[in-house]
Design an enzyme around this catalytic site. Structure first.
Site, mmCIF file in Angstrom:
data_model
loop_
_atom_site.group_PDB
_atom_site.id
_atom_site.type_symbol
_atom_site.label_atom_id
_atom_site.label_comp_id
_atom_site.label_asym_id
_atom_site.label_seq_id
_atom_site.Cartn_x
_atom_site.Cartn_y
_atom_site.Cartn_z
ATOM 1 N N THR A 1 -134.281 -9.062 16.822
ATOM 2 C CA THR A 1 -135.062 -10.068 17.555
ATOM 3 C C THR A 1 -134.894 -11.441 16.930
ATOM 4 O O THR A 1 -134.632 -12.432 17.629
ATOM 5 C CB THR A 1 -136.555 -9.680 17.596
ATOM 6 O OG1 THR A 1 -136.705 -8.498 18.389
ATOM 7 C CG2 THR A 1 -137.392 -10.792 18.205
ATOM 8 N N CYS B 1 -140.945 -2.352 23.219
ATOM 9 C CA CYS B 1 -141.447 -3.721 23.069
ATOM 10 C C CYS B 1 -142.339 -4.146 24.222
ATOM 11 O O CYS B 1 -143.093 -5.107 24.099
ATOM 12 C CB CYS B 1 -140.276 -4.693 22.940
ATOM 13 S SG CYS B 1 -139.257 -4.372 21.495
#
Length: 396
Positions: free
Chosen positions: A92, A347
């Site tokens: 990320t 997520c």
């Protein structure tokens, strides 16, 4: 093929009390930590705990040497030089550094067009939303109904002012490989930077990431049986020039000024060991996952399940399916205690929103509502597939 030993298989399927836990089939969310990696991480937490930036004593030198070796281990998988590897907290952060880090250069040279796809992870889509708010023109190419992006669609979207193309290597929800090598070939005569979100493919589908046309690639440690909280960004040179990235953080100058802060040596050591093992054992791991997939497919066929996307493009360790007339929540509840599976990306699972990936593939609503993701590893223990079939038939 050398099968995993009893000590390296997922023997954690039994709780301390001795009661059996569900078999873990959510490895695309996170994978178990390899015991050999754990040993390495513990050593650099407990014994070699020095700061890699300390140059005046042996503790610092030992830490520095291990970081250097980890760069070499990660670089070997993507066919880069060690100094092209920047350690981050995970894929990320790497995605953010790659995309947001290119933006000042794009603004400087007046190239504000970025191409990506509708099926990217939120760690790419949300930075792109930020860039759009800053005046960048973002083109999100839709996938085919098979779940992969047609390289011709990428070529059609290219413009003279295209700054970057960002494509994932393997989709995290469907397990479908994207045509990275073909897209890299299309960009051979274009100056756009090619970024690949390799969170699901690094250390597993090795060849595509070794293309010299890939400028930037985001890497995650915990998807290859390494620790959470560590990853890397490949910053491959073109000739002698590095990608013109601007850091997101400041203070300390570590990682060539791109990612300041004290290096987490123990986690870096873990990532290095995990990368080395993934490289050395790649064939055996793929064969073990393929054998497991054979049983998965046989069970799904007996349940008349629908596979989402082109089955021949899926990796050996993941699949996305729906079972006719059954909601995903109902199936997960029926299999509770037997299988640990998911109905989408870890997520976004807390939001209970329909999968943007499956919607982009134009699947019927009933298939999207029933979608299940199964993802496993070479460490996954056997499953009682007869019991799986029995429980699902019971709720039909």
């Amino acid at each position: 093929m050398t099968a995993p030993t009893q000590s390296t298989r997922l023997t954690a399927d039994r709780q301390p009390s001795g009661t059996r836990r569900a078999v873990y089939l959510d490895c695309n969310a996170t994978a178990p930590l390899d015991e050999r990696v754990l040993t390495e991480v513990h050593h650099y937490f407990a014994q070699e705990f020095g700061n890699a930036g300390s140059r005046t004593h042996d503790y610092g030198q030992q830490a520095k040497d291990r970081v250097i070796r980890a760069r070499e281990q990660v670089a070997s998988i993507v066919a880069s030089t060690p100094d092209e590897i920047v350690f981050t907290s995970g894929a990320t952060e790497s995605n953010n550094l790659a995309l947001l880090g290119l933006a000042p250069h794009g603004e400087k040279i007046n190239r504000r067009h970025i191409i990506s796809t509708q099926i990217e992870h939120k760690a790419v889509l949300e930075p792109l939303e930020t860039l759009s708010e800053r005046g960048f023109d973002v083109t999100l190419v839709p996938p085919t109904q098979g779940g992969w992006v047609d390289p011709d669609a990428i070529q059609a979207a290219l413009r003279p002012d295209t700054l970057a193309v960002s494509i994932m290597q393997v989709n995290n929800e469907t397990g479908i490989r994207q045509p990275i090598e073909e897209i890299a070939a299309i960009l051979a005569d274009h100056d756009a930077y090619l970024h690949v979100d390799a969170a699901q493919g690094f250390g597993k589908d090795i060849a595509p990431l070794q293309s010299p046309r890939i400028d930037l690639a985001s890497i995650s440690g915990h998807k290859i049986y390494g620790p959470k909280g560590i990853g890397a960004l490949l910053t491959r040179r073109r000739g002698y020039k590095r990608p013109p990235l601007t850091p997101l953080l400041y203070g300390g100058g570590q990682e060539r000024g791109l990612r300041p802060g004290t290096l987490p040596v123990a986690l870096i050591a873990g990532l290095g060991t995990a990368a080395q093992l993934a490289n050395d054992e790649n064939t055996d791991r793929a064969e073990a996952c393929t054998l497991f997939k054979r049983d998965v497919l046989a069970t799904l066929e007996s349940l008349n399940a629908t596979i989402h996307g082109d089955a021949d493009r899926t990796v050996p360790h993941a699949i996305n399916v729906s079972i006719p007339d059954l909601d995903s929540e109902a199936v997960m509840l029926a299999l509770k205690g037997l299988l640990a599976i998911s109905n989408g990306s870890a997520c976004t699972s807390q939001r209970y929103e329909p999968s943007h990936v499956l919607k982009a593939m134009q699947l019927p609503d009933e298939q999207i509502q029933g979608a299940l993701r199964l993802s496993w590893s070479h460490l996954t223990p056997p499953v009682d597939w007869d019991e799986v079939r029995s429980r699902i038939h019971a709720i039909r």
